[in-house]
Each structure stands twice: as structure tokens, then as C-alpha cells.
Design a protein around this motif. Structure first.
Motif, PDB file in Angstrom:
ATOM      1  N   LEU A   1     -37.601  73.360 -28.813  1.00 11.91           N
ATOM      2  CA  LEU A   1     -37.911  71.899 -29.793  1.00 11.91           C
ATOM      3  C   LEU A   1     -38.382  71.296 -27.945  1.00 11.91           C
ATOM      4  O   LEU A   1     -39.351  70.451 -28.489  1.00 11.91           O
ATOM      5  CB  LEU A   1     -35.956  71.401 -28.886  1.00 11.91           C
ATOM      6  CG  LEU A   1     -35.795  70.201 -29.483  1.00 11.91           C
ATOM      7  CD1 LEU A   1     -37.014  68.936 -30.597  1.00 11.91           C
ATOM      8  CD2 LEU A   1     -34.796  69.951 -29.608  1.00 11.91           C
ATOM      9  N   PHE A   2     -38.476  71.627 -26.870  1.00 12.74           N
ATOM     10  CA  PHE A   2     -38.913  71.139 -25.652  1.00 12.74           C
ATOM     11  C   PHE A   2     -40.119  72.010 -25.430  1.00 12.74           C
ATOM     12  O   PHE A   2     -40.608  72.338 -24.474  1.00 12.74           O
ATOM     13  CB  PHE A   2     -38.017  70.891 -24.724  1.00 12.74           C
ATOM     14  CG  PHE A   2     -36.843  70.080 -25.200  1.00 12.74           C
ATOM     15  CD1 PHE A   2     -37.036  68.526 -24.989  1.00 12.74           C
ATOM     16  CD2 PHE A   2     -35.177  70.676 -24.588  1.00 12.74           C
ATOM     17  CE1 PHE A   2     -36.022  68.271 -25.028  1.00 12.74           C
ATOM     18  CE2 PHE A   2     -34.521  69.893 -24.879  1.00 12.74           C
ATOM     19  CZ  PHE A   2     -34.722  67.968 -25.355  1.00 12.74           C
TER      20      PHE A   2
ATOM     21  N   ILE B   1     -47.326  66.973 -24.921  1.00 11.73           N
ATOM     22  CA  ILE B   1     -48.088  66.582 -25.312  1.00 11.73           C
ATOM     23  C   ILE B   1     -48.392  65.342 -26.347  1.00 11.73           C
ATOM     24  O   ILE B   1     -49.568  64.471 -26.255  1.00 11.73           O
ATOM     25  CB  ILE B   1     -49.476  67.585 -25.730  1.00 11.73           C
ATOM     26  CG1 ILE B   1     -49.266  68.544 -24.348  1.00 11.73           C
ATOM     27  CG2 ILE B   1     -50.952  67.346 -25.983  1.00 11.73           C
ATOM     28  CD1 ILE B   1     -49.953  68.200 -23.394  1.00 11.73           C
ATOM     29  N   VAL B   2     -48.018  65.740 -27.771  1.00  9.37           N
ATOM     30  CA  VAL B   2     -48.378  64.644 -28.741  1.00  9.37           C
ATOM     31  C   VAL B   2     -46.948  63.991 -28.563  1.00  9.37           C
ATOM     32  O   VAL B   2     -48.206  62.270 -28.543  1.00  9.37           O
ATOM     33  CB  VAL B   2     -47.116  65.636 -29.967  1.00  9.37           C
ATOM     34  CG1 VAL B   2     -47.225  64.413 -31.322  1.00  9.37           C
ATOM     35  CG2 VAL B   2     -47.930  66.614 -30.687  1.00  9.37           C
TER      36      VAL B   2
ATOM     37  N   LEU C   1     -46.686  62.244 -25.680  1.00  7.01           N
ATOM     38  CA  LEU C   1     -47.784  61.238 -24.367  1.00  7.01           C
ATOM     39  C   LEU C   1     -48.814  60.471 -25.027  1.00  7.01           C
ATOM     40  O   LEU C   1     -49.074  59.927 -24.656  1.00  7.01           O
ATOM     41  CB  LEU C   1     -48.324  63.150 -23.201  1.00  7.01           C
ATOM     42  CG  LEU C   1     -49.020  62.014 -22.613  1.00  7.01           C
ATOM     43  CD1 LEU C   1     -47.871  60.651 -21.560  1.00  7.01           C
ATOM     44  CD2 LEU C   1     -48.928  63.226 -21.237  1.00  7.01           C
ATOM     45  N   ILE C   2     -49.094  61.566 -26.226  1.00  5.04           N
ATOM     46  CA  ILE C   2     -50.961  60.959 -26.542  1.00  5.04           C
ATOM     47  C   ILE C   2     -50.289  59.906 -27.796  1.00  5.04           C
ATOM     48  O   ILE C   2     -50.784  58.588 -27.340  1.00  5.04           O
ATOM     49  CB  ILE C   2     -51.197  61.535 -27.765  1.00  5.04           C
ATOM     50  CG1 ILE C   2     -52.171  62.731 -26.697  1.00  5.04           C
ATOM     51  CG2 ILE C   2     -52.524  61.223 -29.057  1.00  5.04           C
ATOM     52  CD1 ILE C   2     -52.371  63.922 -27.457  1.00  5.04           C
ATOM     53  N   VAL C   3     -48.814  59.750 -28.067  1.00 10.71           N
ATOM     54  CA  VAL C   3     -48.565  58.668 -28.863  1.00 10.71           C
ATOM     55  C   VAL C   3     -47.767  57.532 -28.239  1.00 10.71           C
ATOM     56  O   VAL C   3     -48.217  56.329 -28.768  1.00 10.71           O
ATOM     57  CB  VAL C   3     -46.827  59.202 -29.799  1.00 10.71           C
ATOM     58  CG1 VAL C   3     -46.056  57.931 -30.751  1.00 10.71           C
ATOM     59  CG2 VAL C   3     -47.810  60.487 -31.362  1.00 10.71           C
ATOM     60  N   VAL C   4     -47.741  57.722 -27.302  1.00 13.56           N
ATOM     61  CA  VAL C   4     -47.395  56.526 -25.709  1.00 13.56           C
ATOM     62  C   VAL C   4     -48.112  56.263 -25.466  1.00 13.56           C
ATOM     63  O   VAL C   4     -48.127  54.809 -25.260  1.00 13.56           O
ATOM     64  CB  VAL C   4     -46.549  57.521 -24.509  1.00 13.56           C
ATOM     65  CG1 VAL C   4     -46.308  56.246 -24.089  1.00 13.56           C
ATOM     66  CG2 VAL C   4     -44.535  58.254 -25.895  1.00 13.56           C
ATOM     67  N   VAL C   5     -48.797  56.525 -25.091  1.00 14.27           N
ATOM     68  CA  VAL C   5     -50.445  56.172 -24.722  1.00 14.27           C
ATOM     69  C   VAL C   5     -51.577  55.754 -25.847  1.00 14.27           C
ATOM     70  O   VAL C   5     -51.750  54.741 -26.002  1.00 14.27           O
ATOM     71  CB  VAL C   5     -51.727  57.345 -24.548  1.00 14.27           C
ATOM     72  CG1 VAL C   5     -52.600  56.452 -23.893  1.00 14.27           C
ATOM     73  CG2 VAL C   5     -51.082  57.671 -23.107  1.00 14.27           C
TER      74      VAL C   5
END
Length: 88
Positions: free
Chosen positions: A3-4, A10-11, A13-17
Motif C-alpha cells: 500500500l505504501f 510519486i503518483v 505527489l504528482i496529483v497534489v502538485v
């Protein structure tokens, strides 16, 4: 794949950015850092003992030695009074 897993991070982090943008994330990081510094400073200030304020010196008047100018105190002894318990 757990799960972690690092790929999941990475996915995320990309969505948050993409949602917030790099400028808002930078401001958020700065605000969080400043709040942590303020919290640490407040915790360190609580550890220090507060300084006792020094009362101002009162002027001495020639009449201050008379018995009337001295503060009045009441000398009394407290006594316990027992009251009967009422049953209504």
C-alpha cells in the motif's frame, strides 16, 4: 506491491502538485515552518520563570508614623457553626 510503495507516493505527489501548484505548496511549506518555529519559541518561553515586578517605592510622609495612617486590620477567629439537617 504494498500500500505504501514508493510508486504510490510519486503518483500522490504528482496529483497534489497538479491540484495546488508549486507556488501554493511553497507558501504552505513556509507557513508550516514558521508555525513550528513559533511553537518551539513559545515552549521555550514557558520554561523560563517570569520576572517578579518590583512595586514602586512609596514616599514617606512625616505623618505616616501616626496610628491613624496605618492600615486597619481586623483580628478575628473563625468558628465552625453546625446547623441541623432539615428533611423536607
Amino acid at each position: 506491491m504494498g500500500l505504501f510503495d514508493w510508486k504510490h507516493w510519486i503518483v500522490i505527489l504528482i496529483v497534489v502538485v497538479l491540484v495546488f501548484g508549486t507556488k501554493k505548496l511553497k507558501n504552505l511549506g513556509t507557513d508550516v515552518g514558521e508555525s513550528i518555529k513559533g511553537f518551539r519559541k513559545a515552549m521555550n518561553d514557558d520554561d523560563k520563570p517570569a520576572e517578579q515586578p518590583v512595586p514602586p517605592a512609596q514616599p514617606v510622609h512625616p505623618q505616616a508614623t501616626s496610628p491613624l495612617s496605618q492600615p486597619h486590620t481586623i483580628d478575628a477567629t473563625a468558628q465552625k457553626v453546625e446547623e441541623p439537617i432539615r428533611k423536607d
